[in-house]
Design a protein around this motif. Structure first.
Motif, PDB file in Angstrom:
ATOM      1  N   MET A   1      -1.587 -14.785  -6.908  1.00  0.00           N
ATOM      2  CA  MET A   1      -2.456 -14.350  -8.366  1.00  0.00           C
ATOM      3  C   MET A   1      -1.400 -14.218  -9.275  1.00  0.00           C
ATOM      4  SD  MET A   1      -3.683 -10.729  -8.585  1.00  0.00           S
ATOM      5  CE  MET A   1      -4.747 -10.692  -7.162  1.00  0.00           C
ATOM      6  N   ASN A   2      -1.854 -14.884 -10.494  1.00  0.00           N
ATOM      7  CA  ASN A   2      -1.045 -14.736 -11.698  1.00  0.00           C
ATOM      8  C   ASN A   2      -1.387 -13.666 -12.646  1.00  0.00           C
ATOM      9  OD1 ASN A   2      -0.151 -17.336 -11.343  1.00  0.00           O
ATOM     10  ND2 ASN A   2      -1.964 -18.328 -12.173  1.00  0.00           N
ATOM     11  N   HIS A   3      -0.269 -12.935 -13.068  1.00  0.00           N
ATOM     12  CA  HIS A   3      -0.390 -11.799 -13.979  1.00  0.00           C
ATOM     13  C   HIS A   3      -0.690 -12.245 -15.360  1.00  0.00           C
ATOM     14  CE1 HIS A   3       0.928  -9.387 -10.498  1.00  0.00           C
ATOM     15  NE2 HIS A   3       2.017 -10.073 -10.449  1.00  0.00           N
ATOM     16  N   SER A   4      -1.790 -11.772 -15.893  1.00  0.00           N
ATOM     17  CA  SER A   4      -1.844 -12.168 -17.339  1.00  0.00           C
ATOM     18  C   SER A   4      -1.328 -10.723 -18.256  1.00  0.00           C
ATOM     19  CB  SER A   4      -3.316 -12.322 -17.556  1.00  0.00           C
ATOM     20  OG  SER A   4      -4.088 -11.177 -17.190  1.00  0.00           O
ATOM     21  N   TYR A 136       4.739  -4.917  -2.043  1.00  0.00           N
ATOM     22  CA  TYR A 136       4.586  -5.139  -3.190  1.00  0.00           C
ATOM     23  C   TYR A 136       4.274  -6.573  -3.486  1.00  0.00           C
ATOM     24  CZ  TYR A 136       4.665  -5.030  -8.384  1.00  0.00           C
ATOM     25  OH  TYR A 136       4.466  -5.369  -9.652  1.00  0.00           O
ATOM     26  N   SER A 137       5.449  -7.242  -3.044  1.00  0.00           N
ATOM     27  CA  SER A 137       5.446  -8.772  -3.139  1.00  0.00           C
ATOM     28  C   SER A 137       4.365  -9.330  -2.598  1.00  0.00           C
ATOM     29  CB  SER A 137       6.906  -9.459  -2.780  1.00  0.00           C
ATOM     30  OG  SER A 137       6.835 -10.955  -2.771  1.00  0.00           O
ATOM     31  N   VAL A 176       7.443  -1.469 -13.802  1.00  0.00           N
ATOM     32  CA  VAL A 176       7.358  -0.656 -12.595  1.00  0.00           C
ATOM     33  C   VAL A 176       8.621   0.488 -12.565  1.00  0.00           C
ATOM     34  CG1 VAL A 176       7.750  -0.871 -10.223  1.00  0.00           C
ATOM     35  CG2 VAL A 176       6.292  -2.682 -11.196  1.00  0.00           C
ATOM     36  N   GLN A 177       9.851  -0.238 -13.281  1.00  0.00           N
ATOM     37  CA  GLN A 177      10.770   0.750 -13.263  1.00  0.00           C
ATOM     38  C   GLN A 177      10.613   1.868 -14.042  1.00  0.00           C
ATOM     39  OE1 GLN A 177      13.706   1.014 -11.520  1.00  0.00           O
ATOM     40  NE2 GLN A 177      13.765  -0.857 -10.570  1.00  0.00           N
ATOM     41  N   THR A 303      -2.319  -5.503 -12.280  1.00  0.00           N
ATOM     42  CA  THR A 303      -1.023  -5.538 -12.354  1.00  0.00           C
ATOM     43  C   THR A 303      -0.602  -4.151 -12.676  1.00  0.00           C
ATOM     44  OG1 THR A 303      -0.932  -7.770 -13.265  1.00  0.00           O
ATOM     45  CG2 THR A 303       0.952  -6.205 -13.737  1.00  0.00           C
ATOM     46  N   ILE A 304      -1.275  -3.144 -13.247  1.00  0.00           N
ATOM     47  CA  ILE A 304      -0.819  -1.812 -13.341  1.00  0.00           C
ATOM     48  C   ILE A 304      -1.240  -1.146 -12.094  1.00  0.00           C
ATOM     49  CG2 ILE A 304      -1.606   0.219 -14.709  1.00  0.00           C
ATOM     50  CD1 ILE A 304      -1.853  -1.370 -16.976  1.00  0.00           C
ATOM     51  N   GLY A 305      -2.487  -1.345 -11.484  1.00  0.00           N
ATOM     52  CA  GLY A 305      -2.672  -0.779 -10.152  1.00  0.00           C
ATOM     53  C   GLY A 305      -1.702  -1.097  -9.177  1.00  0.00           C
ATOM     54  N   TYR A 306      -1.338  -2.215  -8.942  1.00  0.00           N
ATOM     55  CA  TYR A 306      -0.138  -2.573  -8.031  1.00  0.00           C
ATOM     56  C   TYR A 306       1.107  -1.911  -8.269  1.00  0.00           C
ATOM     57  CZ  TYR A 306      -3.094  -6.426  -6.433  1.00  0.00           C
ATOM     58  OH  TYR A 306      -4.082  -7.084  -6.022  1.00  0.00           O
TER      59      TYR A 306
END
Length: 392
Positions: A1-4, A136-137, A176-177, A303-306
């Motif tokens: 999956m590509n993060h946009s 997560y990865s 994430v950090q 992305t934010i959900g992950y």
């Protein structure tokens, strides 16, 4: 999956032909931004203090100020400053000096006997961090090194800088950090305030003139302590000592009065870190957290959900470690929670300091973890890069 996601252009370079002039121009801009953030954080902190939130309000004021000023620079002035890592190092040093000067050597000696417990908790949290990073990865389809840098509780600036060095997704790591640190900074003080409300209000930083002791002897000792702290912190950072900014300042705070008492000319003098040092340190820590939020590009919902999922797992791991600590020690549950909270370390030590609640125990626990994480980072990076190359 590509993060946009879209990254706004970073405008930090100067058009001056002379590199020295360019560096000076950049320094002036960064200093101006920091001054604006401090000027905004101060009234925000005073406003929050009126709600009896407690002595940790200056971090919250700094977070809001950092996010607001960076967004104003981006929207109205088309200037895109990056988060100021030097400001965070200064904040860590001021907090370390305050904690060290407030700690008693007898309590520290007793805490040292429980070192195996701190090491066990650190190993447990590191193993949990590896598992969370792997999950997560796989779920987010992110390469393993990026996932590990994003989920390990080692500090926003450090992990983002390492991601940049290895050409990984810096913005995702910082997201994430920053989400993890912000969650811990808000949740743990909220729990502490709910449980220890009377102590929380009593330990609020005063807002009157006693923020700074204007006696000549105390002012002289303060300047001497700050000068020595700056030198030691610079050497610690230059030598790349793990957690050198905080650890070096902490040692100066611990050793300052004992060494002072050995000098015949200084007999009878005792240095006490004024509340203003704590206040400024908190604001600097908060400002750098807020800057990472103000610097964020646009991520999609997945992305934010992950990211939220990984942070939730990290918080759960910290709660499990706290329950483990309660079974192995005689600490109360709040001490266990502060010791095992997944960063920010300086912020959690500040909460213990504000509550005057087992500061030495909380400080030792977080220092052991900081040293373990930073010392083992080269091994982690080597292994995860190797695993990434094999999987690809």
């Amino acid at each position: 999956m590509n993060h946009s996601f879209s990254v706004a252009p970073i405008v930090e370079e100067s058009t001056a032909a002379n590199p020295i002039d360019a560096q000076q121009h950049l320094f002036v801009k960064q200093l101006a931004v920091l001054i604006l953030e401090m000027l905004l954080a101060l009234p925000l902190g005073f406003s929050l203090a009126k709600f009896n939130i407690g002595g940790i309000v200056w971090i919250f004021g700094g977070i809001a100020a950092g996010a607001i000023v960076l967004q104003v620079c981006r929207i109205f002035f088309q200037y895109y400053p990056k988060p100021n890592r030097t400001a965070r190092k200064a904040g860590m040093a001021l907090v370390g000096l305050t904690v060290g000067a407030s700690s008693s050597h007898s309590d520290l000696a007793s805490v040292a006997s429980g070192m195996p417990i701190f090491i066990l908790l650190t190993i447990f949290l590191l193993l949990c961090g590896i598992c969370i990073g792997y999950i997560y990865s796989r779920v987010s389809q992110t390469n393993l090194l990026t996932a590990m840098l994003a989920t390990v509780p080692g500090g926003v600036g450090i992990m983002a800088a390492i991601a940049a060095d290895y050409d990984k997704n810096v913005t995702l790591v910082a997201l994430v950090q920053a989400l993890r640190v912000t969650s811990v900074v808000f949740l743990i003080p909220l729990i502490a305030r709910t449980t220890f409300s009377s102590s929380w209000h009593q330990q609020a930083i005063p807002m009157q003139s006693n923020l700074l002791n204007f006696e000549p002897s105390q002012l002289g000792l303060l300047l001497l302590a700050l000068g020595i702290t700056a030198l030691i912190v610079y050497l610690a950072i230059f030598l790349k000592i793990p957690a050198g900014d905080f650890f070096g300042a902490l040692l100066i705070g611990l050793a300052f009065n004992p060494v002072l008492n050995l000098l015949p000319v200084a007999s009878g003098l005792h240095f006490t870190a004024p509340p203003l040092i704590n206040l400024v340190g908190q604001m600097l820590l908060g400002i750098t957290i807020g800057e990472y939020w103000g610097d964020k590009p646009s991520f999609n919902a997945k992305t934010i959900g992950y990211a939220v999922m990984s942070v939730a797992m990290t918080l759960i791991a910290g709660a499990i470690a706290a329950m483990l600590a309660m079974q192995l020690t005689s600490w109360d549950w709040l001490t266990c929670l502060l010791v095992t909270a997944p960063g920010g370390s300086a912020e959690m030590i500040l909460v213990a300091l504000v509550l005057n609640h087992n500061v030495e125990v909380v400080t030792t626990g977080h220092l052991v973890r900081l040293i373990a994480i930073n010392s083992s980072l080269p091994i982690w990076i080597f292994l995860f890069r190797r695993l990434d190359s094999q999987s690809s």
